[in-house]
Scaffold this motif. Structure first.
Motif, PDB file in Angstrom:
ATOM      1  N   LEU A  18      37.191  65.293  84.445  1.00 15.41           N
ATOM      2  CA  LEU A  18      37.044  66.758  83.934  1.00 15.41           C
ATOM      3  C   LEU A  18      35.554  66.987  83.604  1.00 15.41           C
ATOM      4  CD1 LEU A  18      40.035  66.812  81.185  1.00 15.41           C
ATOM      5  CD2 LEU A  18      39.462  68.358  83.159  1.00 15.41           C
ATOM      6  N   ARG A  19      35.229  68.089  83.774  1.00 16.35           N
ATOM      7  CA  ARG A  19      33.855  68.485  83.103  1.00 16.35           C
ATOM      8  C   ARG A  19      34.169  69.515  81.991  1.00 16.35           C
ATOM      9  NH1 ARG A  19      28.592  71.238  86.272  1.00 16.35           N
ATOM     10  NH2 ARG A  19      29.880  73.040  86.320  1.00 16.35           N
ATOM     11  N   LEU A  20      33.476  69.214  80.862  1.00 15.44           N
ATOM     12  CA  LEU A  20      33.130  70.228  79.842  1.00 15.44           C
ATOM     13  C   LEU A  20      31.946  70.939  79.897  1.00 15.44           C
ATOM     14  CD1 LEU A  20      34.961  67.999  76.839  1.00 15.44           C
ATOM     15  CD2 LEU A  20      35.995  69.288  78.682  1.00 15.44           C
ATOM     16  N   ILE A  47      30.996  60.247  68.239  1.00 14.87           N
ATOM     17  CA  ILE A  47      30.165  60.513  69.209  1.00 14.87           C
ATOM     18  C   ILE A  47      30.618  60.143  70.702  1.00 14.87           C
ATOM     19  CG2 ILE A  47      28.446  58.856  68.860  1.00 14.87           C
ATOM     20  CD1 ILE A  47      26.408  61.061  69.717  1.00 14.87           C
ATOM     21  N   VAL A  48      30.360  60.644  71.566  1.00 17.36           N
ATOM     22  CA  VAL A  48      30.728  60.295  72.980  1.00 17.36           C
ATOM     23  C   VAL A  48      29.318  60.360  74.004  1.00 17.36           C
ATOM     24  CG1 VAL A  48      33.149  60.565  73.127  1.00 17.36           C
ATOM     25  CG2 VAL A  48      31.892  62.524  73.730  1.00 17.36           C
ATOM     26  N   ALA A  49      28.453  61.402  73.680  1.00 15.57           N
ATOM     27  CA  ALA A  49      27.261  61.548  74.318  1.00 15.57           C
ATOM     28  C   ALA A  49      26.323  62.474  73.718  1.00 15.57           C
ATOM     29  CB  ALA A  49      27.444  62.035  75.711  1.00 15.57           C
ATOM     30  N   ALA A  50      25.124  62.151  73.832  1.00  9.54           N
ATOM     31  CA  ALA A  50      24.082  62.856  73.233  1.00  9.54           C
ATOM     32  C   ALA A  50      22.742  63.166  74.154  1.00  9.54           C
ATOM     33  CB  ALA A  50      23.707  62.253  71.901  1.00  9.54           C
ATOM     34  N   ILE A  51      22.150  64.071  73.989  1.00 13.36           N
ATOM     35  CA  ILE A  51      20.958  64.161  74.867  1.00 13.36           C
ATOM     36  C   ILE A  51      19.904  64.886  74.268  1.00 13.36           C
ATOM     37  CG2 ILE A  51      21.702  66.726  75.779  1.00 13.36           C
ATOM     38  CD1 ILE A  51      20.731  65.807  78.526  1.00 13.36           C
ATOM     39  N   SER A  52      18.613  64.485  74.498  1.00 10.91           N
ATOM     40  CA  SER A  52      17.322  65.035  73.789  1.00 10.91           C
ATOM     41  C   SER A  52      17.068  66.424  74.073  1.00 10.91           C
ATOM     42  CB  SER A  52      16.153  64.109  73.845  1.00 10.91           C
ATOM     43  OG  SER A  52      15.940  64.058  75.178  1.00 10.91           O
ATOM     44  N   ASP A  62      29.486  52.448  73.928  1.00  8.41           N
ATOM     45  CA  ASP A  62      30.072  51.653  74.816  1.00  8.41           C
ATOM     46  C   ASP A  62      31.480  51.960  75.282  1.00  8.41           C
ATOM     47  OD1 ASP A  62      28.778  48.424  73.190  1.00  8.41           O
ATOM     48  OD2 ASP A  62      27.994  49.983  74.663  1.00  8.41           O
ATOM     49  N   SER A  63      32.391  52.640  74.657  1.00 10.44           N
ATOM     50  CA  SER A  63      33.485  53.194  75.040  1.00 10.44           C
ATOM     51  C   SER A  63      33.564  53.972  76.026  1.00 10.44           C
ATOM     52  CB  SER A  63      34.163  53.709  73.853  1.00 10.44           C
ATOM     53  OG  SER A  63      33.626  55.126  73.274  1.00 10.44           O
ATOM     54  N   VAL A  64      32.489  54.783  76.239  1.00  9.35           N
ATOM     55  CA  VAL A  64      32.320  55.673  77.524  1.00  9.35           C
ATOM     56  C   VAL A  64      31.343  55.510  78.476  1.00  9.35           C
ATOM     57  CG1 VAL A  64      33.306  57.552  75.950  1.00  9.35           C
ATOM     58  CG2 VAL A  64      30.896  57.414  76.367  1.00  9.35           C
ATOM     59  N   LYS A  65      30.408  54.537  78.237  1.00 11.53           N
ATOM     60  CA  LYS A  65      29.188  54.093  79.151  1.00 11.53           C
ATOM     61  C   LYS A  65      29.631  53.874  80.483  1.00 11.53           C
ATOM     62  CE  LYS A  65      26.076  52.344  76.847  1.00 11.53           C
ATOM     63  NZ  LYS A  65      25.191  51.334  75.937  1.00 11.53           N
ATOM     64  N   GLY A  66      29.044  54.543  81.421  1.00 12.74           N
ATOM     65  CA  GLY A  66      29.294  54.419  82.793  1.00 12.74           C
ATOM     66  C   GLY A  66      30.678  55.186  83.226  1.00 12.74           C
ATOM     67  N   ARG A  67      31.180  56.151  82.311  1.00 10.05           N
ATOM     68  CA  ARG A  67      32.168  56.897  82.875  1.00 10.05           C
ATOM     69  C   ARG A  67      31.781  58.290  82.398  1.00 10.05           C
ATOM     70  NH1 ARG A  67      36.972  56.785  80.190  1.00 10.05           N
ATOM     71  NH2 ARG A  67      36.173  55.905  78.250  1.00 10.05           N
ATOM     72  N   MET A  83      33.241  63.995  82.905  1.00 11.05           N
ATOM     73  CA  MET A  83      33.918  62.903  82.302  1.00 11.05           C
ATOM     74  C   MET A  83      34.659  62.310  83.483  1.00 11.05           C
ATOM     75  SD  MET A  83      35.328  64.281  78.560  1.00 11.05           S
ATOM     76  CE  MET A  83      36.410  65.347  79.289  1.00 11.05           C
ATOM     77  N   ASP A  84      34.569  60.853  83.974  1.00 10.82           N
ATOM     78  CA  ASP A  84      35.141  60.374  84.873  1.00 10.82           C
ATOM     79  C   ASP A  84      36.091  58.985  84.710  1.00 10.82           C
ATOM     80  OD1 ASP A  84      32.061  60.892  86.749  1.00 10.82           O
ATOM     81  OD2 ASP A  84      34.004  62.102  87.143  1.00 10.82           O
ATOM     82  N   SER A  85      36.705  58.818  85.536  1.00  9.61           N
ATOM     83  CA  SER A  85      37.755  57.453  85.367  1.00  9.61           C
ATOM     84  C   SER A  85      38.495  57.641  83.910  1.00  9.61           C
ATOM     85  CB  SER A  85      36.879  56.079  85.128  1.00  9.61           C
ATOM     86  OG  SER A  85      36.386  56.039  86.528  1.00  9.61           O
ATOM     87  N   LEU A  86      38.742  58.817  83.706  1.00 11.73           N
ATOM     88  CA  LEU A  86      39.445  59.105  82.429  1.00 11.73           C
ATOM     89  C   LEU A  86      40.427  58.179  81.871  1.00 11.73           C
ATOM     90  CD1 LEU A  86      39.141  62.784  82.449  1.00 11.73           C
ATOM     91  CD2 LEU A  86      38.049  61.294  80.459  1.00 11.73           C
TER      92      LEU A  86
END
Length: 127
Positions: A18-20, A47-52, A62-67, A83-86
């Motif tokens: 999915l792409r949010l 948190i699942v992701a953050a960008i500067s 770690d729970s979502v890294k790489g996915r 979000m891949d490999s959900l």
């Protein structure tokens, strides 16, 4: 006041993608660092992701890294979460958040650091 609107949630099978998207109507989109959080029933928001602000620094637990992959498009005033490999454990309400920042390279990992929040979008992963 900055208003954030998420979209792209839905129901997918495990292993799917999915792409949010998170769009703001404000003209200061590029001034913010962004984050994506999720909250499952009975659990704390995480948190699942953050960008500067610059877009060059990112953070993933770690729970979502790489996915999961966070990105931003300043021209479209939009932040994305690919979000891949959900997995079924990814099921939650997902929220985007914006943080006004003078530091271009900093990412913000904690919910209390963010200034503005979207209304949330449901993501459900079936096994």
């Amino acid at each position: 006041q900055v208003q954030l609107v998420e979209s792209g949630g839905g129901l997918v099978q495990a292993g799917g993608s999915l792409r949010l998207s998170c769009t703001t109507s404000g003209r200061t989109f590029s001034s913010y660092a962004w984050g994506w959080f999720r909250q499952a029933p009975g659990k704390e928001r995480e948190i699942v992701a953050a960008i500067s602000k610059s877009g060059y620094s990112t953070y993933y637990p770690d729970s979502v890294k790489g996915r999961f992959t966070i990105s931003r498009d300043n021209a479209k005033n939009t932040a994305y979460l690919q979000m891949d490999s959900l997995k079924p454990e990814d099921t939650a309400v997902y929220y985007c958040a914006a943080k006004g920042s003078y530091i271009t390279s900093r990412v913000y990992q904690h919910a209390y650091e963010y200034d503005y929040w979207g209304q949330g979008t449901q993501v459900t992963i079936s096994s």
